[in-house]
Design a protein around this motif. Structure first.
Motif, PDB file in Angstrom:
ATOM      1  N   THR A 160       0.595  -1.495  -0.050  1.00 24.96           N
ATOM      2  CA  THR A 160       0.205  -0.428  -0.115  1.00 24.96           C
ATOM      3  C   THR A 160       0.436   1.067  -0.082  1.00 24.96           C
ATOM      4  O   THR A 160       0.093   2.297  -0.358  1.00 24.96           O
ATOM      5  N   ILE A 161       2.352   1.030   0.211  1.00 18.79           N
ATOM      6  CA  ILE A 161       3.093   2.031   0.209  1.00 18.79           C
ATOM      7  C   ILE A 161       3.875   2.292  -1.220  1.00 18.79           C
ATOM      8  O   ILE A 161       3.862   3.416  -1.138  1.00 18.79           O
ATOM      9  N   ALA A 162       4.159   1.238  -1.785  1.00 21.44           N
ATOM     10  CA  ALA A 162       5.076   1.156  -2.343  1.00 21.44           C
ATOM     11  C   ALA A 162       5.273  -0.121  -3.260  1.00 21.44           C
ATOM     12  O   ALA A 162       5.135  -1.072  -2.777  1.00 21.44           O
ATOM     13  N   PRO A 163       5.712  -0.690  -4.223  1.00 20.34           N
ATOM     14  CA  PRO A 163       5.941  -1.412  -4.937  1.00 20.34           C
ATOM     15  C   PRO A 163       7.379  -2.106  -4.070  1.00 20.34           C
ATOM     16  O   PRO A 163       7.998  -1.891  -3.193  1.00 20.34           O
ATOM     17  N   VAL A 164       6.486  -3.348  -3.996  1.00 18.83           N
ATOM     18  CA  VAL A 164       7.770  -4.450  -2.988  1.00 18.83           C
ATOM     19  C   VAL A 164       9.046  -5.484  -3.805  1.00 18.83           C
ATOM     20  O   VAL A 164       8.286  -5.831  -4.620  1.00 18.83           O
ATOM     21  N   LEU A 165       9.158  -5.840  -3.119  1.00 20.37           N
ATOM     22  CA  LEU A 165      10.486  -6.495  -3.791  1.00 20.37           C
ATOM     23  C   LEU A 165      11.164  -7.408  -3.163  1.00 20.37           C
ATOM     24  O   LEU A 165      11.155  -6.678  -1.695  1.00 20.37           O
ATOM     25  N   VAL A 166      11.248  -8.045  -3.086  1.00 19.19           N
ATOM     26  CA  VAL A 166      11.854  -9.799  -1.586  1.00 19.19           C
ATOM     27  C   VAL A 166      13.392 -10.416  -2.028  1.00 19.19           C
ATOM     28  O   VAL A 166      12.724 -11.357  -3.300  1.00 19.19           O
ATOM     29  N   LEU A 167      13.603 -10.224  -1.337  1.00 25.25           N
ATOM     30  CA  LEU A 167      15.194 -11.003  -1.379  1.00 25.25           C
ATOM     31  C   LEU A 167      14.962 -12.553  -0.559  1.00 25.25           C
ATOM     32  O   LEU A 167      14.209 -12.884   1.161  1.00 25.25           O
ATOM     33  N   GLY A 168      16.130 -13.202  -1.128  1.00 29.28           N
ATOM     34  CA  GLY A 168      15.513 -14.733  -0.243  1.00 29.28           C
ATOM     35  C   GLY A 168      16.797 -14.729   0.632  1.00 29.28           C
ATOM     36  O   GLY A 168      16.765 -13.600   1.636  1.00 29.28           O
ATOM     37  N   LEU A 169      17.056 -16.062   1.132  1.00 29.05           N
ATOM     38  CA  LEU A 169      18.017 -15.959   2.621  1.00 29.05           C
ATOM     39  C   LEU A 169      18.929 -16.057   2.364  1.00 29.05           C
ATOM     40  O   LEU A 169      19.450 -17.463   1.246  1.00 29.05           O
TER      41      LEU A 169
END
Length: 225
Positions: free
Chosen positions: A119-128
């Motif tokens: 809801t704030i901005a586009p999101v990306l996610v990294l693995g571990l």
């Protein structure tokens, strides 16, 4: 003419984002910040890693961290990169002890965090990143294991697929290199300088991140060796 407003990326996470273990270059996130700063249209990057943070603590500081980094009046950051979850995999007290955050609670919490962040901005996610089990426990109390790291990264991927959020898996990519144990510090948990470099090389070439940054055409002609 008015100055162009650069894209801003907020990176939220733990000691990996902070750069612990890489005293010379400051970690993968700092390397990316410097790389982008040298590009004509490079985004502004804010590395906001806190040592020891797990999912719940990152979620608790999301709004405040993002909200105060618009730089210019009425501007907000344009993207959020989440790199969290490794600390949640640790078992407390013994190898079969309770996890810092149980798998079902981790998945539920991540689903909630992704909904809020989007809801704030586009999101990306990294693995571990992997761990060296043989030198556990960490700090004499926390037991990290590869099986748990893989399971939790699988939960991250599941939540990202469900939310249609770009996800970059890391653990199996890093484990595929036979020298991967040399990328960990003596504690078996934190990346050293070479480990941060290995992650940085993968992150800076990540198509989803390049597309967000508007850098794909610029780097398309750049050798990746």
């Amino acid at each position: 003419m008015p100055l162009a407003i650069p894209r801003k990326l907020i990176v939220l996470g733990d000691s990996g984002v902070y750069g612990w273990g890489d005293p010379d270059e400051g970690g993968w996130c700092e390397r990316l910040r410097r790389h982008w700063m040298g590009l004509p249209e490079g985004p502004v990057l804010y590395p906001l890693g806190v040592r020891g943070d797990g999912l719940e603590r990152v979620a608790a500081r999301l709004a405040a961290e993002v909200g105060c980094r618009g730089e210019l009046r009425r501007q907000r950051p344009h993207g959020i990169l989440l790199a969290v979850g490794l600390n949640d995999t640790a078992r407390v007290g013994r190898p079969d002890g309770r996890p810092q955050l149980a798998e079902d609670a981790f998945l539920f919490g991540l689903q909630q965090l992704l909904r809020e962040a989007r809801t704030i901005a586009p999101v990306l996610v990294l693995g571990l990143t992997p761990v060296v089990e043989e030198v556990m426990p960490y700090a004499e109390v926390l037991w990290y294991g590869l099986q748990a790291v893989r399971r939790y990264e699988g939960l991250i991927e599941e939540a990202c697929l469900e939310a249609d959020v770009p996800f970059l898996p890391l653990v199996d990519q890093l484990l595929a290199d036979p020298v991967w144990p040399q990328w960990l510090s003596g504690d078996g948990l934190h990346l050293n300088g070479e480990g941060h470099r290995a992650v940085y090389e993968r992150v800076r070439r990540w198509p989803a991140l390049l597309e967000w940054a508007g850098l794909q055409p610029l780097l398309a002609a750049t050798p990746l060796a």
